[in-house]
Design an enzyme around this catalytic site. Sequence first.
Site, PDB file in Angstrom:
ATOM      1  N   GLN A  83      -1.281  -1.491   4.979  1.00 15.78           N
ATOM      2  CA  GLN A  83      -2.338  -0.977   5.025  1.00 15.78           C
ATOM      3  C   GLN A  83      -2.705  -0.809   6.583  1.00 15.78           C
ATOM      4  OE1 GLN A  83      -3.879  -3.961   2.492  1.00 15.78           O
ATOM      5  NE2 GLN A  83      -4.915  -2.162   1.390  1.00 15.78           N
ATOM      6  N   HIS A  94      -5.017  -6.979  12.138  1.00 22.78           N
ATOM      7  CA  HIS A  94      -3.599  -7.371  12.647  1.00 22.78           C
ATOM      8  C   HIS A  94      -2.583  -6.876  11.801  1.00 22.78           C
ATOM      9  CE1 HIS A  94      -1.196 -11.413  13.594  1.00 22.78           C
ATOM     10  NE2 HIS A  94      -0.444 -10.230  13.685  1.00 22.78           N
ATOM     11  N   HIS A  98       2.670  -6.563   3.216  1.00 28.99           N
ATOM     12  CA  HIS A  98       2.366  -7.310   1.854  1.00 28.99           C
ATOM     13  C   HIS A  98       3.981  -7.169   1.370  1.00 28.99           C
ATOM     14  CE1 HIS A  98      -2.026  -7.504   1.785  1.00 28.99           C
ATOM     15  NE2 HIS A  98      -2.035  -6.422   2.495  1.00 28.99           N
TER      16      HIS A  98
END
Length: 173
Positions: A83, A94, A98
């Site tokens: 994202q 940061h 995932h």
Amino acid sequence: MSIIYFGSFVVTRQVFYKSRHSFALVNVKPLLPGHVLVCPYRVVPRVKDLSADEIADLFLTVQKVSEVIEDVYKGQSMNIAIQDGPLAGQSVPHVHCHIIPRKLDDLPNVDDVYHLLNSKDADIELSFQQLKSINTVGLSSPDLSDLERMPRTEEEMWAEAEMLQTKMSKSNL
């Protein structure tokens, strides 16, 4: 042991793999079992802020970690997602990727994982703040609407990190 940050949070003991420019850590509030993150050491908010060496290392680390995660958690497929910025759902400024192992029927709809990634329930910064409030006497308690998916304890995360560190060290990657 040197201190490792994920945004403004110290995550040193949650880290289970380190490369030249990146590290992998267990998730405070995994969406599914085995949900981990891979981040560059340098705290930068967007992928465009990374150097070519950091980008190459980040994705090589994602590749190595995802292979072990898929094996350990018996995944049949993987969601690998970034994202990139707050409007894309990034909750910690940061760069982080995932890695989520997937199994048949682990969610009602295979694409539900994207809704979960963007929900308040998946807000990593909020989860770290909740963990801190749970582990600190006298601070406010977490939002009651979020109690179903409480952040894991530090001990739970450390145990998973130690197990994954052992698995990573035994892999031939």
